[in-house]
Design a protein around this motif. Sequence first.
Motif, PDB file in Angstrom:
ATOM      1  N   LEU A  50       9.119  -3.415   7.758  1.00 16.77           N
ATOM      2  CA  LEU A  50       9.357  -1.795   7.503  1.00 16.77           C
ATOM      3  C   LEU A  50       8.423  -1.228   5.828  1.00 16.77           C
ATOM      4  CD1 LEU A  50      11.322   0.329   7.045  1.00 16.77           C
ATOM      5  CD2 LEU A  50      12.726  -1.580   5.966  1.00 16.77           C
ATOM      6  N   SER A  51       7.521  -2.549   5.495  1.00 21.62           N
ATOM      7  CA  SER A  51       6.747  -2.359   4.676  1.00 21.62           C
ATOM      8  C   SER A  51       5.704  -1.805   4.728  1.00 21.62           C
ATOM      9  CB  SER A  51       7.040  -3.645   3.231  1.00 21.62           C
ATOM     10  OG  SER A  51       6.250  -4.962   4.134  1.00 21.62           O
ATOM     11  N   GLY A  52       5.057  -2.636   6.018  1.00 25.44           N
ATOM     12  CA  GLY A  52       3.855  -2.251   6.250  1.00 25.44           C
ATOM     13  C   GLY A  52       4.125  -0.443   6.624  1.00 25.44           C
ATOM     14  N   LEU A  53       5.376   0.034   7.871  1.00 28.40           N
ATOM     15  CA  LEU A  53       5.477   0.567   8.564  1.00 28.40           C
ATOM     16  C   LEU A  53       5.266   1.635   7.119  1.00 28.40           C
ATOM     17  CD1 LEU A  53       5.905   3.134  10.873  1.00 28.40           C
ATOM     18  CD2 LEU A  53       8.269   2.688  10.513  1.00 28.40           C
ATOM     19  N   ALA A  54       5.653   1.995   6.333  1.00 23.98           N
ATOM     20  CA  ALA A  54       6.050   2.831   4.905  1.00 23.98           C
ATOM     21  C   ALA A  54       4.170   2.654   4.816  1.00 23.98           C
ATOM     22  CB  ALA A  54       7.234   1.786   3.656  1.00 23.98           C
ATOM     23  N   LEU A  55       3.925   2.080   3.951  1.00 20.54           N
ATOM     24  CA  LEU A  55       2.583   2.096   3.467  1.00 20.54           C
ATOM     25  C   LEU A  55       1.071   2.510   4.207  1.00 20.54           C
ATOM     26  CD1 LEU A  55       0.583   0.811   0.989  1.00 20.54           C
ATOM     27  CD2 LEU A  55      -0.197  -1.119   3.103  1.00 20.54           C
ATOM     28  N   TYR A  56       1.458   2.604   5.499  1.00 22.78           N
ATOM     29  CA  TYR A  56       0.956   3.725   7.014  1.00 22.78           C
ATOM     30  C   TYR A  56       1.155   4.748   5.900  1.00 22.78           C
ATOM     31  CZ  TYR A  56      -0.221   6.036  10.614  1.00 22.78           C
ATOM     32  OH  TYR A  56      -0.541   7.176  11.295  1.00 22.78           O
ATOM     33  N   LEU A  57       2.716   4.940   6.143  1.00 23.44           N
ATOM     34  CA  LEU A  57       3.060   6.640   6.160  1.00 23.44           C
ATOM     35  C   LEU A  57       2.875   7.281   4.176  1.00 23.44           C
ATOM     36  CD1 LEU A  57       6.843   6.730   7.349  1.00 23.44           C
ATOM     37  CD2 LEU A  57       4.396   7.656   8.269  1.00 23.44           C
ATOM     38  N   ALA A  58       2.913   6.219   3.940  1.00 26.38           N
ATOM     39  CA  ALA A  58       1.994   7.000   2.186  1.00 26.38           C
ATOM     40  C   ALA A  58       1.017   6.959   1.661  1.00 26.38           C
ATOM     41  CB  ALA A  58       2.559   5.699   1.046  1.00 26.38           C
ATOM     42  N   LEU A  59      -0.301   6.056   2.602  1.00 29.04           N
ATOM     43  CA  LEU A  59      -1.310   6.499   3.179  1.00 29.04           C
ATOM     44  C   LEU A  59      -1.864   7.667   3.713  1.00 29.04           C
ATOM     45  CD1 LEU A  59      -2.771   2.974   2.928  1.00 29.04           C
ATOM     46  CD2 LEU A  59      -2.725   4.031   1.297  1.00 29.04           C
ATOM     47  N   ARG A  60      -1.363   7.779   4.406  1.00 28.96           N
ATOM     48  CA  ARG A  60      -1.293   9.302   5.880  1.00 28.96           C
ATOM     49  C   ARG A  60      -0.831  10.557   4.420  1.00 28.96           C
ATOM     50  NH1 ARG A  60      -0.043  10.089  12.477  1.00 28.96           N
ATOM     51  NH2 ARG A  60      -0.227  11.978  11.715  1.00 28.96           N
ATOM     52  N   VAL A  88       9.184   1.583  -5.066  1.00 28.06           N
ATOM     53  CA  VAL A  88       9.400   3.037  -6.031  1.00 28.06           C
ATOM     54  C   VAL A  88       7.546   3.056  -5.762  1.00 28.06           C
ATOM     55  CG1 VAL A  88       8.827   3.484  -8.437  1.00 28.06           C
ATOM     56  CG2 VAL A  88      10.849   2.618  -7.051  1.00 28.06           C
ATOM     57  N   ALA A  89       6.884   2.207  -5.648  1.00 27.33           N
ATOM     58  CA  ALA A  89       5.478   2.762  -5.628  1.00 27.33           C
ATOM     59  C   ALA A  89       5.101   3.235  -4.046  1.00 27.33           C
ATOM     60  CB  ALA A  89       4.389   1.138  -5.362  1.00 27.33           C
ATOM     61  N   ILE A  90       6.098   3.170  -3.303  1.00 25.94           N
ATOM     62  CA  ILE A  90       5.618   3.965  -1.679  1.00 25.94           C
ATOM     63  C   ILE A  90       6.019   5.386  -2.453  1.00 25.94           C
ATOM     64  CG2 ILE A  90       6.456   4.517   0.868  1.00 25.94           C
ATOM     65  CD1 ILE A  90       4.437   1.709   0.702  1.00 25.94           C
ATOM     66  N   GLY A  91       7.171   5.720  -2.675  1.00 25.32           N
ATOM     67  CA  GLY A  91       7.781   6.683  -3.001  1.00 25.32           C
ATOM     68  C   GLY A  91       7.002   7.384  -3.933  1.00 25.32           C
ATOM     69  N   ALA A  92       6.419   7.075  -4.959  1.00 23.59           N
ATOM     70  CA  ALA A  92       4.998   7.445  -5.775  1.00 23.59           C
ATOM     71  C   ALA A  92       4.664   8.110  -4.617  1.00 23.59           C
ATOM     72  CB  ALA A  92       5.184   6.172  -7.110  1.00 23.59           C
ATOM     73  N   LEU A  93       3.435   7.112  -4.387  1.00 23.31           N
ATOM     74  CA  LEU A  93       2.335   7.427  -3.770  1.00 23.31           C
ATOM     75  C   LEU A  93       3.017   8.647  -2.788  1.00 23.31           C
ATOM     76  CD1 LEU A  93       0.305   3.837  -2.357  1.00 23.31           C
ATOM     77  CD2 LEU A  93      -0.385   5.995  -3.495  1.00 23.31           C
ATOM     78  N   ILE A  94       4.046   9.140  -1.719  1.00 30.08           N
ATOM     79  CA  ILE A  94       4.395   9.691  -0.797  1.00 30.08           C
ATOM     80  C   ILE A  94       4.389  11.206  -1.576  1.00 30.08           C
ATOM     81  CG2 ILE A  94       6.201  10.404   0.408  1.00 30.08           C
ATOM     82  CD1 ILE A  94       6.727   7.881   1.145  1.00 30.08           C
ATOM     83  N   THR A  95       5.652  11.187  -2.825  1.00 27.36           N
ATOM     84  CA  THR A  95       5.763  11.886  -3.485  1.00 27.36           C
ATOM     85  C   THR A  95       4.334  13.101  -3.974  1.00 27.36           C
ATOM     86  OG1 THR A  95       7.391  10.892  -4.202  1.00 27.36           O
ATOM     87  CG2 THR A  95       7.103  13.041  -5.635  1.00 27.36           C
ATOM     88  N   VAL A  96       3.510  12.183  -5.004  1.00 29.32           N
ATOM     89  CA  VAL A  96       2.232  12.811  -5.700  1.00 29.32           C
ATOM     90  C   VAL A  96       1.770  13.639  -4.530  1.00 29.32           C
ATOM     91  CG1 VAL A  96       0.042  12.121  -6.855  1.00 29.32           C
ATOM     92  CG2 VAL A  96       2.025  10.975  -7.375  1.00 29.32           C
ATOM     93  N   GLY A  97       1.164  12.710  -3.557  1.00 31.92           N
ATOM     94  CA  GLY A  97       0.458  12.925  -2.187  1.00 31.92           C
ATOM     95  C   GLY A  97       0.899  13.917  -1.653  1.00 31.92           C
ATOM     96  N   CYS A  98       2.043  14.487  -1.232  1.00 31.17           N
ATOM     97  CA  CYS A  98       2.673  15.693  -0.837  1.00 31.17           C
ATOM     98  C   CYS A  98       2.597  16.973  -1.876  1.00 31.17           C
ATOM     99  CB  CYS A  98       4.175  14.933  -0.454  1.00 31.17           C
ATOM    100  SG  CYS A  98       4.134  14.405   1.318  1.00 31.17           S
ATOM    101  N   LEU A  99       2.830  16.207  -3.149  1.00 32.90           N
ATOM    102  CA  LEU A  99       2.907  17.389  -3.774  1.00 32.90           C
ATOM    103  C   LEU A  99       0.837  18.164  -4.325  1.00 32.90           C
ATOM    104  CD1 LEU A  99       4.018  17.948  -7.236  1.00 32.90           C
ATOM    105  CD2 LEU A  99       1.702  18.265  -6.947  1.00 32.90           C
ATOM    106  N   LEU A 100       0.062  16.989  -4.139  1.00 35.93           N
ATOM    107  CA  LEU A 100      -1.226  17.825  -4.214  1.00 35.93           C
ATOM    108  C   LEU A 100      -1.517  17.955  -2.833  1.00 35.93           C
ATOM    109  CD1 LEU A 100      -3.063  14.885  -5.591  1.00 35.93           C
ATOM    110  CD2 LEU A 100      -2.266  16.673  -6.322  1.00 35.93           C
ATOM    111  N   ARG A 101      -1.109  17.886  -1.468  1.00 37.57           N
ATOM    112  CA  ARG A 101      -1.601  18.391  -0.259  1.00 37.57           C
ATOM    113  C   ARG A 101      -1.003  19.803  -0.413  1.00 37.57           C
ATOM    114  NH1 ARG A 101       0.082  15.139   5.307  1.00 37.57           N
ATOM    115  NH2 ARG A 101      -1.506  16.878   5.846  1.00 37.57           N
TER     116      ARG A 101
END
Length: 496
Positions: free
Chosen positions: A106-116, A153-166
Amino acid sequence: MTQGSGALLVGARRGEQASGPGASRRMRGTRPLAVVAAVFTLAQLVLVRPALGLGWDEIVYVSQVTSHHPAAFFSAPRSRGVSLLVAPVASWSDSTALLRIYLAVLSGLALYLALRSWRGLFPTRVLVTGGAFFASLWITLFYGPQAMPNYWVAIGALITVGCLLRYRAGRGAHAGALWGIVAGAALMAWMRPTDAVYVTLPLFVLALVSGHWRTLLALAGGVAAGAVPWVIEAYAWHGGLSERLAEASRIQGGLGWHIAVDDQLRSLGGRALCRPCTGEMPHPVITLWWIVLPLLAVLALIIAVRGRRTLPTLVPLACATTAALPYLFMIEYAAPRFLQPAYALLALPVADALWHLVRTPRGTWRPVVTAVVALGIAGHLAVQLTVLVFTVDRNTDSRDDWARTASRLHDLGVRPPCLITGYEAIPIGYYTGCSSGATAGHNENTTVAEILRTADHIPVAHLTGPGAAPPGYARPWPAHPVSDLTVRVAPRWSRG
C-alpha cells in the motif's frame, strides 16, 4: 459519407489519439515512477522484514480494530486514521507478517500516486530522483510497512501540494486536480489533524492572496472531512475540542517554545523515540545529510527564481517549513518520523537542484560536479542502509523481549482474559493477550480500586521496571523475576 460513418471516423481518430503517441509518452513518463515505487516496496520487505513484531504505538492503533486483542488506551493526541487503514487486514487476522506485506504494498502504491500528481511540474527525471531520495531514507523504509501515521501525512502532503499546483497551472483535468486536493488534505487530517493544518497553512495563504476560491474550498473541505472523526471524539469523550487540544498538549510535554533541533539530530542515529533525548550526538557522517538538505533547498529556490518558475519550488518548500517548525521548536522531545512530511516535500525541489548542478543549461554534463554528487549519493545510501539495519535489529530485539515476557506470564498463570499494569503494560499486555491499565501518567485509564476488583475475577499482573519499586497494592503479591523485570501476580492466579 453518411453522418453515421463520419461519426465513426471521428470516434476512431479520437481512439487513435487516446492510444497513439501521446498515450505512449504518458505511459513512458509514469513507468519510471512505478519502478521507484516497486523497488521501495521490495526494499521494505527485504530490509525491514514482515516478521518484525508490532511496536508500542502500532499496538495502540491496531488493537482498536482487531478482535484478537483488547483495545489499548487511546490518548488525546491520536487519530483513528491508522486504525482504519489497517482494518482491512487487522480486523480479521492477527498475522503481523500479513499486515506488514499489506502496508508495504500500500505504501508503494501511495508513493507512485503521490509522485504522479506532480507530473508536468517537474521533469520525470526529477520526480524519479526525488522519489528515490525520499524512499531511500531509513526513516521512510522503516516506517513504510508500519502502522504509523507520519508516512501517510507525507503522502497526503505530496498529493495536496502537487494537485494544487497542477490546478493553478491548468495541467490535467481541473475536476481531477481539485479532487486530488480534497483527497490529499483529507488523508493528512485523517492521520494527524494538527499536521494537516501546519502543512496546508501556506496553501491557504496562497489561495486567499490569489483569489482561487475553488482551491480554498477544496483545501478546507478536505481538512474538515478528515478531521471530523477527531472532532466528534473530542466532544464525545474529552469534554470538547479545546479540552482535547489542551490534553494533547499536556501529553506532549506542553507545546511552546522548545528548541528540539538537537534532539532531532540525536534521533537520526536510529532512535525511534528520543524522550528524554540525552546522550551523545551520532557520528557526523550520519547527520551530514540533514545539514546539507536545507542548503540544497535554498539552492533549489535560487535556481527556480532565476528560471522564472518559482511557484512549483517555493510552495513545497514553504509547506515543508511549516510542517517541520512545530517539531523543531515547539516540543521537548523528538522522533525522526515526525519530519517525514517535510522530507517528502523537500525531496522534489532538492532533486531539481541536483540535476541543475550536474547538467548545464544546454544539457551537457559537468564531469567534476557529477562525480562529487554521485559520490555523495553513494555515501548517503550507505549511511541510510547502515542506520536502517541497526534500527531494525534493535527493534526486533525489543519486540522479541516483549514476546518472551508474554510467554513467561502465560507460564505464571496470566492468560486471557487478563489485565497487565505497570512498566510497558501496553505492549506486553498486547503480546500476552491482556488488557492494559495505568493509574497515572499519559495512559491513565483506571484506578487502584478497579484493579483490585478486577483481580477477583481474572488474572492481574503488575510489571516493575529495573530499579523501580512496585505500587502499594502490588507489594504483597508473589514476585517473579522475568528478564530485567519483576512480575507480581495477584495471589489468586499466581503459579510457580
